[in-house]
Design a protein around this motif. Structure first.
Motif, mmCIF file in Angstrom:
data_model
loop_
_atom_site.group_PDB
_atom_site.id
_atom_site.type_symbol
_atom_site.label_atom_id
_atom_site.label_comp_id
_atom_site.label_asym_id
_atom_site.label_seq_id
_atom_site.Cartn_x
_atom_site.Cartn_y
_atom_site.Cartn_z
ATOM 1 N N VAL A 165 -28.016 44.108 46.727
ATOM 2 C CA VAL A 165 -27.563 43.477 47.978
ATOM 3 C C VAL A 165 -28.797 43.250 48.840
ATOM 4 N N GLY A 167 -30.224 43.566 52.616
ATOM 5 C CA GLY A 167 -29.912 44.201 53.887
ATOM 6 C C GLY A 167 -31.000 45.156 54.318
ATOM 7 N N ALA A 186 -25.087 46.800 54.669
ATOM 8 C CA ALA A 186 -24.567 45.455 54.416
ATOM 9 C C ALA A 186 -23.125 45.424 54.886
ATOM 10 N N PRO A 187 -22.615 44.242 55.223
ATOM 11 C CA PRO A 187 -21.232 44.143 55.689
ATOM 12 C C PRO A 187 -20.252 44.644 54.633
ATOM 13 N N GLN A 188 -19.186 45.257 55.091
ATOM 14 C CA GLN A 188 -18.162 45.724 54.161
ATOM 15 C C GLN A 188 -17.569 44.540 53.405
ATOM 16 N N HIS A 189 -17.206 44.787 52.153
ATOM 17 C CA HIS A 189 -16.651 43.790 51.237
ATOM 18 C C HIS A 189 -17.724 42.882 50.631
ATOM 19 N N THR A 190 -19.015 43.170 50.879
ATOM 20 C CA THR A 190 -20.078 42.397 50.233
ATOM 21 C C THR A 190 -20.115 42.723 48.739
ATOM 22 N N ASN A 228 -18.885 52.675 46.653
ATOM 23 C CA ASN A 228 -18.272 51.356 46.623
ATOM 24 C C ASN A 228 -16.792 51.407 47.014
ATOM 25 N N ILE A 247 -17.805 46.175 44.955
ATOM 26 C CA ILE A 247 -17.710 45.725 46.342
ATOM 27 C C ILE A 247 -18.181 46.854 47.242
#
Length: 279
Positions: A165, A167, A186-190, A228, A247
């Motif tokens: 990811v 970030g 990082a934003p949730q659901h990335t 995750n 995720i």
């Protein structure tokens, strides 16, 4: 003269009668002989000879022996690799606890920042034991030199890895603090990507690390992705470099907010992912 003629006539009649009586037997014998010769030729010049009792082809026996030896060696390699992976799982995660074994999952309160929490005493002990065992077997200090395909030797820095990811790193790699990876905000659901092609050997839930996925790569590299929200791959799945495998979330008692805890291991030893991956 008449006596001789009569005798010859009787002899001729006797021969003709005998020939007529035994002709079917003679024909049958000839037919059986021909069939026998044909069967023998078929057994000698065709693959049917393999079914002859006592027949043994030396070349085939040698190939079979070599194949059995290769299978034995391959079986040993597979068992060694499985043992290595199991030891590494114990080192990283401690004794695995499945979701089914938990009556009530621990409640996690999201926060704005992520703080690296120290591992359990069991995890620290296992890590130290494995590191001491590895150093005792090798007789040398840690190294980042990897054997590449084709027999060449390549440094780990030359092995191309993509970022799982992108970030900000909230907690860096620090073995002195028993933090064997990096925490990436990082934003949730990335979606989380595999840093390199490989095979999934771990895809499970643990109490401390939540949903965890582990991938075995080439060059004796292993990557772990923890906390995750959801795992997209199962054990045995082959993944491509950059393929989505999970995720990002906030699962496990050691997580205090949405982030990815990412670890990179080589030869049973954790290395700093920040030196080889650009986040």
């Amino acid at each position: 003269m008449m006596d001789n003629t009569a005798k010859e006539s009787r002899w001729n009649r006797l021969k003709q009668r005998s020939r007529a009586e035994y002709q079917p037997f003679i024909n049958a014998y000839a037919l059986v002989s021909v069939v026998f010769v044909v069967v023998v030729l078929l057994l000698l010049v065709t693959p049917l000879r393999r079914y002859l009792p006592g027949y043994s082809n030396v070349v085939e026996q040698q190939e079979l022996t070599e194949l059995e030896q290769s299978l034995t060696e391959l079986s040993g390699l597979v068992e060694s690799q499985q043992l290595y992976i199991e030891n590494l799982k114990r080192t990283v995660l401690g004794k695995a606890i499945t979701a089914d074994s938990l009556e009530e999952p621990a409640e996690v309160v999201p926060r704005q920042t992520v703080t690296a929490l120290p591992p359990s005493e069991a995890e620290i002990k296992l890590r130290r034991e494995m590191e001491e065992r590895r150093q005792g077997q090798s007789g040398a200090g840690p190294t980042t030199v990897l054997p590449a395909a084709g027999g060449e030797v390549t440094s780990l820095a030359q092995v191309y890895l993509v970022a799982p990811v992108n970030g900000e790193i909230s907690a860096p790699f620090d073995l002195t603090a028993e933090h064997a990876g990096v925490d990436i905000l990082a934003p949730q659901h990335t979606a989380i990507k595999s840093v390199r092609a490989g095979v999934v050997f771990m895809s499970e839930f643990t109490s401390a690390n939540g949903n965890v996925i582990g991938i075995q790569h080439d060059h004796n590299l292993i990557s772990f992705y923890k906390h995750n929200e959801q795992l997209l791959k199962e054990v045995g799945d082959r993944v491509l470099q950059g393929e989505a495998i999970a995720i990002i979330g906030n699962t496990g008692t050691q997580s205090t907010g949405p982030h990815l805890h990412f670890e990179l291991w080589y030869d049973g030893r954790a290395v700093d992912p920040g030196e080889y991956v650009s986040f």
